[in-house]
Design an enzyme around this catalytic site. Sequence first.
Site, PDB file in Angstrom:
ATOM      1  N   LYS A 143       2.099  -2.965   5.935  1.00  0.00           N
ATOM      2  CA  LYS A 143       2.278  -2.896   4.759  1.00  0.00           C
ATOM      3  C   LYS A 143       3.645  -2.461   4.385  1.00  0.00           C
ATOM      4  CE  LYS A 143      -1.458  -4.143   3.066  1.00  0.00           C
ATOM      5  NZ  LYS A 143      -1.626  -5.311   2.411  1.00  0.00           N
ATOM      6  N   TYR A 155      -1.723  -1.189  10.586  1.00  0.00           N
ATOM      7  CA  TYR A 155      -1.843  -1.504   9.157  1.00  0.00           C
ATOM      8  C   TYR A 155      -0.577  -1.022   8.445  1.00  0.00           C
ATOM      9  CZ  TYR A 155      -3.692  -1.383   4.376  1.00  0.00           C
ATOM     10  OH  TYR A 155      -3.772  -1.268   2.824  1.00  0.00           O
ATOM     11  N   SER A 159       0.944  -1.112   0.091  1.00  0.00           N
ATOM     12  CA  SER A 159       0.031   0.100   0.119  1.00  0.00           C
ATOM     13  C   SER A 159       0.818   1.198   0.029  1.00  0.00           C
ATOM     14  CB  SER A 159      -0.820   0.164   1.210  1.00  0.00           C
ATOM     15  OG  SER A 159      -1.354   1.416   1.586  1.00  0.00           O
TER      16      SER A 159
END
Length: 269
Positions: free
Chosen positions: A177, A173, A158
């Site tokens: 990533k 998160y 991402s």
Amino acid sequence: MAARSSAPIAMPSFSMQGKVCMVTGAARGLGLEFCRAFIQAGCTTLAVLDLKLSETGEAAVELANYAAEEIKIVGIECDVSSEPSVQNAFSRLIEIFGRIDAVVASAGIVENYAALDYPADRVKRLFDVNVHGVFYTAREAARHMIPQGGGSIILISSMSANIVNIPQLQTPYNASKAAVKHMAASLAVEWAKEGVRVNTLSPGYMSTKLTKTLLEQDNELKKTWESLTPMGRMGEPEDLAGAIVFLASDASKFMTGSEIRVDGGYCAI
């Protein structure tokens, strides 16, 4: 859904014809879009992996209807956070197709909590899926690709691997990533001489069904995301099609350990 019209491939090296492809997290969202992209590029042998077998079956039917020619698609139940589940999924794929040429590790989750309030069990679950699941998928792919002489593995990271998203709070998160991005580079170096390429695709804000549902309830968040993106809009899932086919196909045969960001310029500012 009506069958797509058949179109000539501009460059033969971008063709996925004759290649066996696998996508995790493929029953919906970006994973399903990656499957469509492979079909557009000529893939006729495809494995759709997701948590529920019923949903992989539904996705397989949808993709078969989408294809302009006869295609062999198999839906396989797989919990990527479980190494035995990933191993069983690959065993099933090899049993059916005999080989694997391109694997996309797309399964992932995101949650928004302030770091001080983030439940420990939710952090563990996120890393089990987003990091450990990606590693299990990549490692099992390599176990089969190395004996056959090579293959392409694409890890879905991402833009959050490179920036800190605002205004939403999602520290685990973002960290997961970033781990995926560096994992791809590390595996790429480890397996380069074995013919296995490992690259990262990092999307920006994409208008999936999930994000559209979220933003319908928070229009100000949508405006914020769009204003922070130089192109002034969120990406459409099909905006990733060219990048995923490039990384999976022979068009990128001298490319490994790299990241492609498709983020409308978000990370450039």
